[in-house]
Scaffold this active site. Structure first.
Site, PDB file in Angstrom:
ATOM      1  N   ASP A 190       0.918  -1.137   0.000  1.00  0.00           N
ATOM      2  CA  ASP A 190       0.000   0.000   0.000  1.00  0.00           C
ATOM      3  C   ASP A 190       0.956   1.184   0.000  1.00  0.00           C
ATOM      4  O   ASP A 190       1.570   1.496   1.033  1.00  0.00           O
ATOM      5  CB  ASP A 190      -0.874   0.015   1.255  1.00  0.00           C
ATOM      6  CG  ASP A 190      -1.866   1.162   1.199  1.00  0.00           C
ATOM      7  OD1 ASP A 190      -1.436   2.291   0.892  1.00  0.00           O
ATOM      8  OD2 ASP A 190      -3.063   0.944   1.447  1.00  0.00           O
ATOM      9  N   HIS A 191       1.114   1.830  -1.149  1.00  0.00           N
ATOM     10  CA  HIS A 191       2.228   2.778  -1.245  1.00  0.00           C
ATOM     11  C   HIS A 191       2.080   3.983  -0.308  1.00  0.00           C
ATOM     12  O   HIS A 191       3.046   4.655  -0.018  1.00  0.00           O
ATOM     13  CB  HIS A 191       2.482   3.214  -2.702  1.00  0.00           C
ATOM     14  CG  HIS A 191       1.541   4.264  -3.202  1.00  0.00           C
ATOM     15  ND1 HIS A 191       0.280   3.974  -3.656  1.00  0.00           N
ATOM     16  CD2 HIS A 191       1.665   5.600  -3.323  1.00  0.00           C
ATOM     17  CE1 HIS A 191      -0.319   5.098  -4.018  1.00  0.00           C
ATOM     18  NE2 HIS A 191       0.502   6.101  -3.837  1.00  0.00           N
ATOM     19  N   GLU A 229      -7.561  14.482  -4.986  1.00  0.00           N
ATOM     20  CA  GLU A 229      -6.679  14.510  -6.159  1.00  0.00           C
ATOM     21  C   GLU A 229      -7.213  15.508  -7.179  1.00  0.00           C
ATOM     22  O   GLU A 229      -8.435  15.629  -7.355  1.00  0.00           O
ATOM     23  CB  GLU A 229      -6.643  13.133  -6.811  1.00  0.00           C
ATOM     24  CG  GLU A 229      -6.050  12.059  -5.942  1.00  0.00           C
ATOM     25  CD  GLU A 229      -5.887  10.772  -6.738  1.00  0.00           C
ATOM     26  OE1 GLU A 229      -4.846  10.621  -7.383  1.00  0.00           O
ATOM     27  OE2 GLU A 229      -6.805   9.954  -6.725  1.00  0.00           O
ATOM     28  N   HIS A 253      -5.808   2.855   1.029  1.00  0.00           N
ATOM     29  CA  HIS A 253      -5.064   4.007   1.545  1.00  0.00           C
ATOM     30  C   HIS A 253      -5.779   4.703   2.720  1.00  0.00           C
ATOM     31  O   HIS A 253      -5.167   5.001   3.738  1.00  0.00           O
ATOM     32  CB  HIS A 253      -4.830   5.041   0.441  1.00  0.00           C
ATOM     33  CG  HIS A 253      -4.193   4.466  -0.795  1.00  0.00           C
ATOM     34  ND1 HIS A 253      -3.242   3.472  -0.749  1.00  0.00           N
ATOM     35  CD2 HIS A 253      -4.353   4.754  -2.113  1.00  0.00           C
ATOM     36  CE1 HIS A 253      -2.858   3.178  -1.970  1.00  0.00           C
ATOM     37  NE2 HIS A 253      -3.520   3.933  -2.829  1.00  0.00           N
TER      38      HIS A 253
HETATM   39  C1  BG6 Z   1      -3.351   4.718  -6.411  1.00  0.00           C
HETATM   40  C2  BG6 Z   1      -4.691   4.797  -7.094  1.00  0.00           C
HETATM   41  O1  BG6 Z   1      -3.315   3.643  -5.512  1.00  0.00           O
HETATM   42  O2  BG6 Z   1      -3.104   5.924  -5.693  1.00  0.00           O
HETATM   43  C3  BG6 Z   1      -4.755   6.002  -8.006  1.00  0.00           C
HETATM   44  O3  BG6 Z   1      -4.900   3.613  -7.836  1.00  0.00           O
HETATM   45  C4  BG6 Z   1      -4.393   7.261  -7.244  1.00  0.00           C
HETATM   46  O4  BG6 Z   1      -6.047   6.120  -8.584  1.00  0.00           O
HETATM   47  C5  BG6 Z   1      -3.076   7.079  -6.505  1.00  0.00           C
HETATM   48  O5  BG6 Z   1      -4.280   8.317  -8.196  1.00  0.00           O
HETATM   49  C6  BG6 Z   1      -2.790   8.267  -5.613  1.00  0.00           C
HETATM   50  O6  BG6 Z   1      -1.493   8.160  -5.098  1.00  0.00           O
HETATM   51  P1  BG6 Z   1      -0.628   9.448  -4.733  1.00  0.00           P
HETATM   52  O7  BG6 Z   1       0.633   8.882  -4.190  1.00  0.00           O
HETATM   53  O8  BG6 Z   1      -0.446  10.221  -5.998  1.00  0.00           O
HETATM   54  O9  BG6 Z   1      -1.429  10.201  -3.735  1.00  0.00           O
END
Ligand code: BG6
Length: 494
Positions: A190-191, A229, A253
Protein backbone atom coordinates in the site's frame (compact mmCIF):
# COMPACT_ATOMS: atom_id res chain seq x y z
CA UNK A 1 17.94 19.75 -2.79
CA UNK A 2 19.40 16.46 -1.57
CA UNK A 3 17.07 13.55 -1.20
CA UNK A 4 16.56 12.19 2.30
CA UNK A 5 17.54 8.75 1.01
CA UNK A 6 21.15 9.87 1.23
CA UNK A 7 20.90 10.80 4.87
CA UNK A 8 19.58 7.45 6.14
CA UNK A 9 21.86 5.39 8.25
CA UNK A 10 22.95 2.51 6.07
CA UNK A 11 20.79 -0.60 6.07
CA UNK A 12 22.06 -2.61 3.15
CA UNK A 13 20.09 -5.64 1.98
CA UNK A 14 21.54 -9.04 1.12
CA UNK A 15 22.61 -9.64 -2.47
CA UNK A 16 19.59 -10.69 -4.51
CA UNK A 17 17.89 -10.74 -7.89
CA UNK A 18 14.69 -8.78 -8.36
CA UNK A 19 12.27 -10.14 -10.96
CA UNK A 20 9.65 -7.66 -12.16
CA UNK A 21 6.57 -9.27 -13.71
CA UNK A 22 4.90 -6.66 -15.92
CA UNK A 23 8.21 -4.94 -16.67
CA UNK A 24 6.96 -3.33 -19.86
CA UNK A 25 4.15 -1.60 -17.96
CA UNK A 26 3.66 1.86 -16.61
CA UNK A 27 4.40 1.16 -12.95
CA UNK A 28 7.82 -0.24 -13.80
CA UNK A 29 8.96 2.78 -15.80
CA UNK A 30 7.26 5.45 -13.66
CA UNK A 31 7.95 4.16 -10.17
CA UNK A 32 10.00 0.98 -9.78
CA UNK A 33 12.96 1.66 -12.04
CA UNK A 34 13.37 5.29 -10.85
CA UNK A 35 13.25 4.10 -7.22
CA UNK A 36 15.86 1.38 -7.89
CA UNK A 37 18.10 3.86 -9.68
CA UNK A 38 17.83 6.23 -6.70
CA UNK A 39 18.64 3.40 -4.31
CA UNK A 40 21.79 2.73 -6.30
CA UNK A 41 22.68 6.42 -6.28
CA UNK A 42 22.18 6.53 -2.50
CA UNK A 43 24.35 3.39 -2.16
CA UNK A 44 21.47 1.49 -0.61
CA UNK A 45 21.26 -1.32 -3.15
CA UNK A 46 23.00 -4.56 -2.27
CA UNK A 47 26.56 -4.86 -3.42
CA UNK A 48 25.57 -7.69 -5.74
CA UNK A 49 22.26 -7.13 -7.43
CA UNK A 50 20.45 -7.87 -10.70
CA UNK A 51 17.04 -6.96 -12.10
CA UNK A 52 15.15 -9.17 -14.52
CA UNK A 53 12.25 -7.67 -16.45
CA UNK A 54 9.69 -10.33 -17.32
CA UNK A 55 6.65 -9.56 -19.48
CA UNK A 56 4.88 -10.03 -22.78
CA UNK A 57 6.63 -7.47 -24.97
CA UNK A 58 9.43 -8.99 -27.06
CA UNK A 59 12.40 -6.91 -25.86
CA UNK A 60 16.03 -7.91 -25.95
CA UNK A 61 18.16 -6.92 -22.92
CA UNK A 62 19.41 -4.06 -25.02
CA UNK A 63 15.96 -2.78 -25.96
CA UNK A 64 14.76 -3.05 -22.37
CA UNK A 65 17.74 -1.01 -21.19
CA UNK A 66 17.05 1.66 -23.83
CA UNK A 67 13.48 1.91 -22.72
CA UNK A 68 14.42 2.21 -19.04
CA UNK A 69 17.03 4.81 -19.97
CA UNK A 70 14.31 6.92 -21.58
CA UNK A 71 12.01 6.39 -18.61
CA UNK A 72 14.63 7.57 -16.13
CA UNK A 73 15.40 10.66 -18.14
CA UNK A 74 11.72 11.46 -18.26
CA UNK A 75 10.90 10.81 -14.61
CA UNK A 76 13.98 12.03 -12.73
CA UNK A 77 15.12 15.62 -12.35
CA UNK A 78 18.73 14.77 -11.65
CA UNK A 79 19.61 11.90 -13.96
CA UNK A 80 23.28 11.04 -14.13
CA UNK A 81 24.81 9.06 -17.03
CA UNK A 82 27.62 7.67 -14.82
CA UNK A 83 25.13 6.16 -12.37
CA UNK A 84 23.14 4.88 -15.34
CA UNK A 85 26.18 3.01 -16.69
CA UNK A 86 26.40 0.97 -13.50
CA UNK A 87 22.63 0.60 -13.27
CA UNK A 88 22.15 -0.53 -16.86
CA UNK A 89 24.45 -3.50 -16.33
CA UNK A 90 22.08 -4.79 -13.69
CA UNK A 91 19.16 -4.88 -16.13
CA UNK A 92 18.09 -8.03 -17.98
CA UNK A 93 14.92 -9.05 -19.74
CA UNK A 94 13.00 -12.22 -20.57
CA UNK A 95 9.89 -12.07 -22.79
CA UNK A 96 7.05 -14.39 -21.75
CA UNK A 97 3.79 -15.19 -23.54
CA UNK A 98 0.60 -16.52 -21.96
CA UNK A 99 1.04 -19.83 -20.11
CA UNK A 100 4.65 -19.76 -21.27
CA UNK A 101 6.17 -22.51 -19.16
CA UNK A 102 9.37 -22.38 -21.20
CA UNK A 103 9.89 -18.73 -20.21
CA UNK A 104 9.58 -19.68 -16.52
CA UNK A 105 12.12 -22.48 -17.03
CA UNK A 106 14.43 -19.95 -18.64
CA UNK A 107 13.89 -17.55 -15.73
CA UNK A 108 14.73 -20.27 -13.26
CA UNK A 109 17.87 -21.14 -15.19
CA UNK A 110 18.94 -17.49 -15.40
CA UNK A 111 18.37 -16.91 -11.70
CA UNK A 112 20.65 -19.84 -11.01
CA UNK A 113 23.30 -18.36 -13.29
CA UNK A 114 22.99 -14.95 -11.58
CA UNK A 115 23.84 -16.63 -8.31
CA UNK A 116 27.29 -17.02 -9.84
CA UNK A 117 27.62 -14.10 -12.27
CA UNK A 118 25.95 -11.51 -9.98
CA UNK A 119 26.67 -13.37 -6.72
CA UNK A 120 23.04 -13.12 -5.71
CA UNK A 121 23.39 -16.00 -3.23
CA UNK A 122 20.09 -17.67 -4.10
CA UNK A 123 18.01 -14.68 -2.86
CA UNK A 124 15.06 -13.69 -5.04
CA UNK A 125 12.49 -10.94 -4.84
CA UNK A 126 9.52 -11.36 -7.17
CA UNK A 127 7.51 -8.23 -7.87
CA UNK A 128 4.01 -8.49 -9.38
CA UNK A 129 3.52 -5.24 -11.29
CA UNK A 130 1.01 -6.67 -13.77
CA UNK A 131 -2.74 -6.10 -13.93
CA UNK A 132 -4.36 -8.25 -11.21
CA UNK A 133 -5.97 -10.57 -13.79
CA UNK A 134 -2.51 -11.98 -14.42
CA UNK A 135 -1.70 -12.79 -10.76
CA UNK A 136 -3.19 -16.27 -10.63
CA UNK A 137 -1.31 -17.55 -13.68
CA UNK A 138 2.01 -16.05 -12.57
CA UNK A 139 1.65 -17.51 -9.09
CA UNK A 140 0.76 -20.89 -10.49
CA UNK A 141 3.78 -20.92 -12.82
CA UNK A 142 6.18 -19.66 -10.16
CA UNK A 143 4.90 -22.50 -7.99
CA UNK A 144 4.95 -25.25 -10.61
CA UNK A 145 8.43 -24.28 -11.80
CA UNK A 146 9.69 -24.66 -8.23
CA UNK A 147 10.78 -21.04 -7.78
CA UNK A 148 8.67 -20.15 -4.73
CA UNK A 149 11.03 -21.77 -2.28
CA UNK A 150 14.76 -21.45 -2.80
CA UNK A 151 17.20 -24.27 -2.01
CA UNK A 152 19.40 -21.64 -0.45
CA UNK A 153 18.78 -18.00 0.38
CA UNK A 154 15.37 -16.36 0.69
CA UNK A 155 12.47 -15.87 -1.72
CA UNK A 156 9.92 -13.10 -1.26
CA UNK A 157 7.04 -11.76 -3.31
CA UNK A 158 5.77 -8.19 -3.51
CA UNK A 159 2.24 -7.75 -4.74
CA UNK A 160 0.48 -4.57 -5.82
CA UNK A 161 -3.08 -3.67 -5.00
CA UNK A 162 -5.93 -4.29 -5.74
CA UNK A 163 -5.99 -7.40 -3.55
CA UNK A 164 -9.26 -8.66 -4.97
CA UNK A 165 -12.49 -6.85 -5.82
CA UNK A 166 -14.38 -7.84 -2.69
CA UNK A 167 -13.98 -10.05 0.34
CA UNK A 168 -14.53 -13.28 -1.55
CA UNK A 169 -12.01 -12.58 -4.30
CA UNK A 170 -9.50 -11.24 -1.74
CA UNK A 171 -9.75 -14.52 0.15
CA UNK A 172 -9.35 -16.46 -3.11
CA UNK A 173 -6.24 -14.45 -4.03
CA UNK A 174 -4.81 -15.08 -0.59
CA UNK A 175 -5.41 -18.79 -0.95
CA UNK A 176 -3.61 -18.80 -4.30
CA UNK A 177 -0.71 -16.86 -2.80
CA UNK A 178 -0.53 -19.23 0.15
CA UNK A 179 -0.38 -22.29 -2.10
CA UNK A 180 3.22 -21.32 -2.90
CA UNK A 181 4.26 -18.69 -0.34
CA UNK A 182 4.11 -18.39 3.44
CA UNK A 183 2.68 -15.17 4.85
CA UNK A 184 6.22 -14.26 5.95
CA UNK A 185 7.30 -14.24 2.28
CA UNK A 186 4.44 -11.98 1.11
CA UNK A 187 4.76 -8.19 0.94
CA UNK A 188 1.47 -6.49 -0.02
CA UNK A 189 2.09 -2.92 -1.10
CA UNK A 190 0.00 0.00 0.00
CA UNK A 191 2.23 2.78 -1.25
CA UNK A 192 0.73 5.27 1.21
CA UNK A 193 2.60 3.47 3.99
CA UNK A 194 5.86 4.20 2.16
CA UNK A 195 5.24 7.94 2.27
CA UNK A 196 7.59 9.72 4.65
CA UNK A 197 4.78 11.76 6.20
CA UNK A 198 2.70 8.67 6.87
CA UNK A 199 5.60 7.08 8.74
CA UNK A 200 5.98 10.32 10.62
CA UNK A 201 2.54 9.70 12.08
CA UNK A 202 4.11 7.05 14.28
CA UNK A 203 6.63 9.59 15.53
CA UNK A 204 4.20 12.47 15.96
CA UNK A 205 2.02 10.18 18.03
CA UNK A 206 4.45 7.96 19.88
CA UNK A 207 7.54 10.12 20.39
CA UNK A 208 5.71 13.14 21.80
CA UNK A 209 4.53 12.97 25.38
CA UNK A 210 1.89 15.63 24.81
CA UNK A 211 0.06 13.62 22.15
CA UNK A 212 -1.10 10.57 24.08
CA UNK A 213 -3.07 12.24 26.90
CA UNK A 214 -5.33 14.07 24.43
CA UNK A 215 -5.54 11.35 21.75
CA UNK A 216 -8.90 9.93 22.79
CA UNK A 217 -12.63 10.46 23.09
CA UNK A 218 -12.27 12.75 26.10
CA UNK A 219 -10.53 15.47 24.11
CA UNK A 220 -11.05 14.63 20.44
CA UNK A 221 -14.31 15.79 18.91
CA UNK A 222 -13.85 14.11 15.53
CA UNK A 223 -11.25 13.03 13.01
CA UNK A 224 -11.16 13.87 9.30
CA UNK A 225 -9.07 12.14 6.67
CA UNK A 226 -8.98 13.69 3.22
CA UNK A 227 -7.17 12.39 0.15
CA UNK A 228 -8.10 14.77 -2.65
CA UNK A 229 -6.68 14.51 -6.16
CA UNK A 230 -6.69 17.01 -8.96
CA UNK A 231 -5.99 14.28 -11.47
CA UNK A 232 -8.78 12.42 -13.21
CA UNK A 233 -8.55 8.82 -14.38
CA UNK A 234 -5.81 9.64 -16.92
CA UNK A 235 -5.20 6.61 -19.16
CA UNK A 236 -6.55 4.11 -16.60
CA UNK A 237 -10.28 4.42 -17.25
CA UNK A 238 -10.73 0.75 -18.05
CA UNK A 239 -9.40 -0.28 -14.68
CA UNK A 240 -10.89 2.65 -12.80
CA UNK A 241 -14.39 2.32 -14.15
CA UNK A 242 -14.60 -1.21 -12.83
CA UNK A 243 -13.09 -0.19 -9.51
CA UNK A 244 -14.29 3.27 -8.41
CA UNK A 245 -13.11 5.35 -5.48
CA UNK A 246 -14.26 2.88 -2.81
CA UNK A 247 -12.13 0.02 -4.14
CA UNK A 248 -9.31 2.16 -5.49
CA UNK A 249 -8.68 4.42 -2.48
CA UNK A 250 -10.99 3.90 0.51
CA UNK A 251 -10.43 0.17 0.99
CA UNK A 252 -6.69 0.56 1.23
CA UNK A 253 -5.06 4.01 1.55
CA UNK A 254 -7.76 5.73 3.62
CA UNK A 255 -8.38 2.80 5.93
CA UNK A 256 -4.65 2.47 6.49
CA UNK A 257 -4.44 6.14 7.44
CA UNK A 258 -7.38 5.66 9.77
CA UNK A 259 -5.78 2.59 11.37
CA UNK A 260 -2.51 4.44 12.00
CA UNK A 261 -4.35 7.42 13.47
CA UNK A 262 -6.52 5.34 15.79
CA UNK A 263 -4.24 2.45 16.79
CA UNK A 264 -3.03 1.86 20.33
CA UNK A 265 0.62 2.58 21.14
CA UNK A 266 2.63 -0.46 19.99
CA UNK A 267 5.04 -2.08 22.45
CA UNK A 268 7.74 -2.21 19.76
CA UNK A 269 8.28 -0.92 16.25
CA UNK A 270 8.11 -4.39 14.77
CA UNK A 271 6.05 -5.51 11.83
CA UNK A 272 3.68 -7.91 13.54
CA UNK A 273 3.26 -5.72 16.61
CA UNK A 274 2.28 -2.74 14.46
CA UNK A 275 0.04 -4.84 12.23
CA UNK A 276 -1.69 -6.46 15.23
CA UNK A 277 -2.61 -3.00 16.48
CA UNK A 278 -3.90 -1.90 13.06
CA UNK A 279 -6.05 -5.01 12.71
CA UNK A 280 -7.69 -4.27 16.06
CA UNK A 281 -8.77 -0.85 14.76
CA UNK A 282 -10.12 -2.32 11.53
CA UNK A 283 -11.95 -4.94 13.57
CA UNK A 284 -13.53 -2.26 15.75
CA UNK A 285 -14.75 -0.47 12.60
CA UNK A 286 -16.89 -3.35 11.58
CA UNK A 287 -19.39 -2.60 14.28
CA UNK A 288 -19.72 1.10 13.47
CA UNK A 289 -22.86 2.56 11.98
CA UNK A 290 -21.69 3.84 8.63
CA UNK A 291 -23.11 6.69 6.58
CA UNK A 292 -21.66 7.51 3.20
CA UNK A 293 -22.00 9.57 0.04
CA UNK A 294 -20.90 8.58 -3.45
CA UNK A 295 -20.19 11.13 -6.13
CA UNK A 296 -19.11 11.40 -9.74
CA UNK A 297 -17.54 14.47 -11.29
CA UNK A 298 -19.07 16.40 -14.09
CA UNK A 299 -17.29 18.99 -16.19
CA UNK A 300 -15.72 21.91 -14.42
CA UNK A 301 -12.64 24.05 -14.03
CA UNK A 302 -9.43 23.28 -12.16
CA UNK A 303 -6.74 25.94 -12.02
CA UNK A 304 -8.52 27.88 -14.74
CA UNK A 305 -8.37 24.82 -17.01
CA UNK A 306 -11.61 23.32 -18.26
CA UNK A 307 -11.90 19.61 -17.67
CA UNK A 308 -14.51 17.27 -19.14
CA UNK A 309 -16.96 15.26 -17.11
CA UNK A 310 -16.09 11.69 -16.09
CA UNK A 311 -18.55 10.42 -18.71
CA UNK A 312 -16.59 12.12 -21.45
CA UNK A 313 -13.22 10.62 -20.52
CA UNK A 314 -11.89 8.13 -23.08
CA UNK A 315 -12.93 4.52 -22.33
CA UNK A 316 -15.61 5.53 -19.81
CA UNK A 317 -19.10 4.28 -20.76
CA UNK A 318 -21.54 7.16 -21.15
CA UNK A 319 -23.88 5.62 -18.59
CA UNK A 320 -21.19 4.72 -16.06
CA UNK A 321 -22.35 4.83 -12.44
CA UNK A 322 -18.87 4.42 -11.01
CA UNK A 323 -18.10 6.74 -8.11
CA UNK A 324 -15.10 9.05 -8.45
CA UNK A 325 -15.69 10.40 -4.93
CA UNK A 326 -16.70 8.87 -1.65
CA UNK A 327 -17.19 10.33 1.81
CA UNK A 328 -17.83 8.18 4.86
CA UNK A 329 -18.79 8.77 8.45
CA UNK A 330 -17.88 5.88 10.70
CA UNK A 331 -16.95 5.01 14.26
CA UNK A 332 -14.14 3.03 15.83
CA UNK A 333 -16.02 1.19 18.51
CA UNK A 334 -13.51 0.78 21.30
CA UNK A 335 -12.65 2.38 24.65
CA UNK A 336 -10.44 5.04 23.14
CA UNK A 337 -12.76 6.19 20.38
CA UNK A 338 -16.37 5.27 21.18
CA UNK A 339 -18.66 8.08 20.00
CA UNK A 340 -15.98 9.99 18.03
CA UNK A 341 -16.94 10.24 14.36
CA UNK A 342 -14.27 9.60 11.75
CA UNK A 343 -14.98 11.33 8.45
CA UNK A 344 -13.11 10.06 5.41
CA UNK A 345 -13.28 11.47 1.90
CA UNK A 346 -11.42 10.94 -1.33
CA UNK A 347 -12.09 11.99 -4.88
CA UNK A 348 -10.70 12.67 -8.29
CA UNK A 349 -10.81 16.04 -10.05
CA UNK A 350 -11.19 17.93 -6.82
CA UNK A 351 -10.26 21.51 -6.13
CA UNK A 352 -6.64 20.71 -5.40
CA UNK A 353 -4.30 17.88 -4.53
CA UNK A 354 -4.23 17.59 -0.77
CA UNK A 355 -3.99 14.70 1.64
CA UNK A 356 -4.31 15.36 5.33
CA UNK A 357 -5.43 13.99 8.66
CA UNK A 358 -7.22 16.44 10.91
CA UNK A 359 -7.75 15.78 14.60
CA UNK A 360 -10.43 18.17 15.76
CA UNK A 361 -10.44 18.80 19.49
CA UNK A 362 -13.40 19.66 21.69
CA UNK A 363 -14.05 23.30 22.47
CA UNK A 364 -12.80 24.96 25.62
CA UNK A 365 -15.56 24.23 28.15
CA UNK A 366 -16.16 27.88 29.07
CA UNK A 367 -15.13 31.23 27.59
CA UNK A 368 -14.36 33.83 30.27
CA UNK A 369 -14.07 36.74 27.82
CA UNK A 370 -16.68 39.47 28.20
CA UNK A 371 -16.23 40.97 24.75
CA UNK A 372 -19.20 40.68 22.42
CA UNK A 373 -16.69 39.93 19.64
CA UNK A 374 -15.94 36.58 21.31
CA UNK A 375 -19.10 34.61 20.73
CA UNK A 376 -17.83 31.68 18.83
CA UNK A 377 -14.29 30.52 18.41
CA UNK A 378 -12.85 27.88 16.12
CA UNK A 379 -11.95 24.50 17.57
CA UNK A 380 -8.29 23.50 17.96
CA UNK A 381 -7.28 21.30 15.08
CA UNK A 382 -4.12 19.31 14.61
CA UNK A 383 -3.61 19.11 10.86
CA UNK A 384 -1.14 16.51 9.66
CA UNK A 385 -0.31 17.21 6.08
CA UNK A 386 0.58 14.09 4.10
CA UNK A 387 1.09 15.82 0.75
CA UNK A 388 1.94 18.21 -0.80
CA UNK A 389 3.56 20.84 1.52
CA UNK A 390 4.37 18.04 3.95
CA UNK A 391 4.22 19.03 7.60
CA UNK A 392 1.83 19.60 10.48
CA UNK A 393 0.04 22.52 12.07
CA UNK A 394 -1.68 22.90 15.39
CA UNK A 395 -4.43 25.46 14.97
CA UNK A 396 -4.67 27.48 18.17
CA UNK A 397 -6.70 30.52 19.13
CA UNK A 398 -4.82 33.75 19.69
CA UNK A 399 -5.65 37.32 20.54
CA UNK A 400 -5.63 39.78 17.70
CA UNK A 401 -3.18 42.55 18.75
CA UNK A 402 -4.68 45.89 19.75
CA UNK A 403 -6.10 47.81 22.69
CA UNK A 404 -9.75 47.61 21.64
CA UNK A 405 -12.26 44.84 22.15
CA UNK A 406 -10.85 41.34 22.61
CA UNK A 407 -10.77 39.57 19.28
CA UNK A 408 -9.68 35.98 18.83
CA UNK A 409 -8.53 34.23 15.67
CA UNK A 410 -7.38 30.75 14.81
CA UNK A 411 -3.67 30.71 13.87
CA UNK A 412 -1.28 27.87 13.00
CA UNK A 413 1.75 26.66 14.94
CA UNK A 414 3.53 24.93 12.12
CA UNK A 415 6.13 22.30 11.34
CA UNK A 416 7.25 22.28 7.74
CA UNK A 417 9.38 19.50 6.24
CA UNK A 418 11.30 21.71 3.85
CA UNK A 419 12.11 24.28 6.48
CA UNK A 420 13.11 21.82 9.19
CA UNK A 421 15.02 19.24 7.18
CA UNK A 422 16.01 20.89 3.91
CA UNK A 423 15.71 17.58 2.11
CA UNK A 424 13.11 16.21 -0.21
CA UNK A 425 11.15 13.28 1.17
CA UNK A 426 12.14 10.12 -0.72
CA UNK A 427 9.60 8.43 -2.96
CA UNK A 428 7.40 5.85 -1.29
CA UNK A 429 8.55 3.09 -3.64
CA UNK A 430 12.18 3.63 -2.74
CA UNK A 431 11.48 2.92 0.91
CA UNK A 432 9.17 -0.01 0.18
CA UNK A 433 11.53 -1.74 -2.25
CA UNK A 434 14.35 -1.38 0.22
CA UNK A 435 12.25 -2.76 3.08
CA UNK A 436 11.12 -5.75 0.99
CA UNK A 437 14.77 -6.56 0.23
CA UNK A 438 15.56 -6.21 3.93
CA UNK A 439 12.64 -8.48 4.82
CA UNK A 440 11.00 -5.76 6.92
CA UNK A 441 7.21 -6.04 6.52
CA UNK A 442 6.23 -3.22 8.89
CA UNK A 443 5.03 -0.99 6.04
CA UNK A 444 3.20 -3.77 4.18
CA UNK A 445 -0.31 -5.01 4.81
CA UNK A 446 -0.97 -8.42 6.27
CA UNK A 447 -3.57 -10.87 5.05
CA UNK A 448 -5.93 -10.27 8.00
CA UNK A 449 -5.76 -6.48 7.52
CA UNK A 450 -6.82 -6.85 3.90
CA UNK A 451 -9.75 -9.04 4.90
CA UNK A 452 -10.87 -6.58 7.57
CA UNK A 453 -10.68 -3.74 5.06
CA UNK A 454 -12.95 -5.60 2.66
CA UNK A 455 -15.33 -6.54 5.47
CA UNK A 456 -15.75 -2.86 6.22
CA UNK A 457 -16.31 -1.63 2.66
CA UNK A 458 -18.32 -4.52 1.32
CA UNK A 459 -21.72 -3.18 2.47
CA UNK A 460 -20.89 0.10 0.71
CA UNK A 461 -20.18 -1.68 -2.56
CA UNK A 462 -23.58 -3.28 -2.75
CA UNK A 463 -25.47 0.06 -2.71
CA UNK A 464 -25.89 1.32 -6.23
CA UNK A 465 -28.65 3.87 -5.61
CA UNK A 466 -27.44 7.39 -5.06
CA UNK A 467 -24.66 8.97 -7.01
CA UNK A 468 -24.35 12.73 -6.63
CA UNK A 469 -22.67 14.76 -9.36
CA UNK A 470 -20.08 17.34 -8.35
CA UNK A 471 -18.34 19.86 -10.56
CA UNK A 472 -14.69 19.09 -11.29
CA UNK A 473 -12.64 21.57 -9.27
CA UNK A 474 -14.91 21.48 -6.20
CA UNK A 475 -14.62 19.72 -2.83
CA UNK A 476 -17.13 17.07 -3.85
CA UNK A 477 -20.94 16.76 -3.74
CA UNK A 478 -23.15 18.70 -1.34
CA UNK A 479 -24.04 15.45 0.43
CA UNK A 480 -20.47 15.18 1.70
CA UNK A 481 -20.81 18.57 3.43
CA UNK A 482 -24.19 17.60 4.85
CA UNK A 483 -22.64 14.50 6.38
CA UNK A 484 -20.83 16.85 8.78
CA UNK A 485 -23.23 19.76 8.88
CA UNK A 486 -25.96 17.58 10.37
CA UNK A 487 -23.91 17.58 13.61
CA UNK A 488 -22.73 21.19 13.33
CA UNK A 489 -19.30 20.33 11.93
CA UNK A 490 -17.57 21.18 8.67
CA UNK A 491 -14.69 19.85 6.60
CA UNK A 492 -11.34 21.44 7.18
CA UNK A 493 -10.35 23.34 4.02
CA UNK A 494 -6.86 22.17 2.99
C1 BG6 B 1 -3.35 4.72 -6.41
C2 BG6 B 1 -4.69 4.80 -7.09
O1 BG6 B 1 -3.31 3.64 -5.51
O2 BG6 B 1 -3.10 5.92 -5.69
C3 BG6 B 1 -4.76 6.00 -8.01
O3 BG6 B 1 -4.90 3.61 -7.84
C4 BG6 B 1 -4.39 7.26 -7.24
O4 BG6 B 1 -6.05 6.12 -8.58
C5 BG6 B 1 -3.08 7.08 -6.50
O5 BG6 B 1 -4.28 8.32 -8.20
C6 BG6 B 1 -2.79 8.27 -5.61
O6 BG6 B 1 -1.49 8.16 -5.10
P1 BG6 B 1 -0.63 9.45 -4.73
O7 BG6 B 1 0.63 8.88 -4.19
O8 BG6 B 1 -0.45 10.22 -6.00
O9 BG6 B 1 -1.43 10.20 -3.74
Amino acid sequence: MATAATSRSVRRPDPNTLVIFGASGDLTSRKLIPALYQLLEAKLLPEHFAIVGFSRTEFTDHEFRDRMHEALKEHLDDFNEDVWKVFSEMLHYIPAGDHDEAAYRKLKQELKEFDTTHQSEGNRLFYLATPPEAYAEILELIGSSGMAKADEGWTRIVIEKPFGRDLESAIALDETLHTCFDESQIFRIDHYLGKETVQNLFVLRFANGIAEPVWNRRYVDSVQITVAEELGVEHRAQYYDSAGAIRDMLTNHLLQLLALTAMEPPVAFESNVIRDEKVKVLHALEHGSVEFVRGQYRDGTINRRKVPSYHDEPDVPADSRTETFVAVKCFVENWRWAGVPFFLRTGKRMKKRASEIVIQFKHAPFLPFQSTAVKKIEPNRYVIRIQPDEGAALMINAKVPGPGDMKIVNVPMTFDYDESFRVEAPEAYLRLLLDAMLGDATLFTRSDEVRRQWMFVEPLLSVWGDLERYPAGSWGPAGADELLERDGRSWHVP
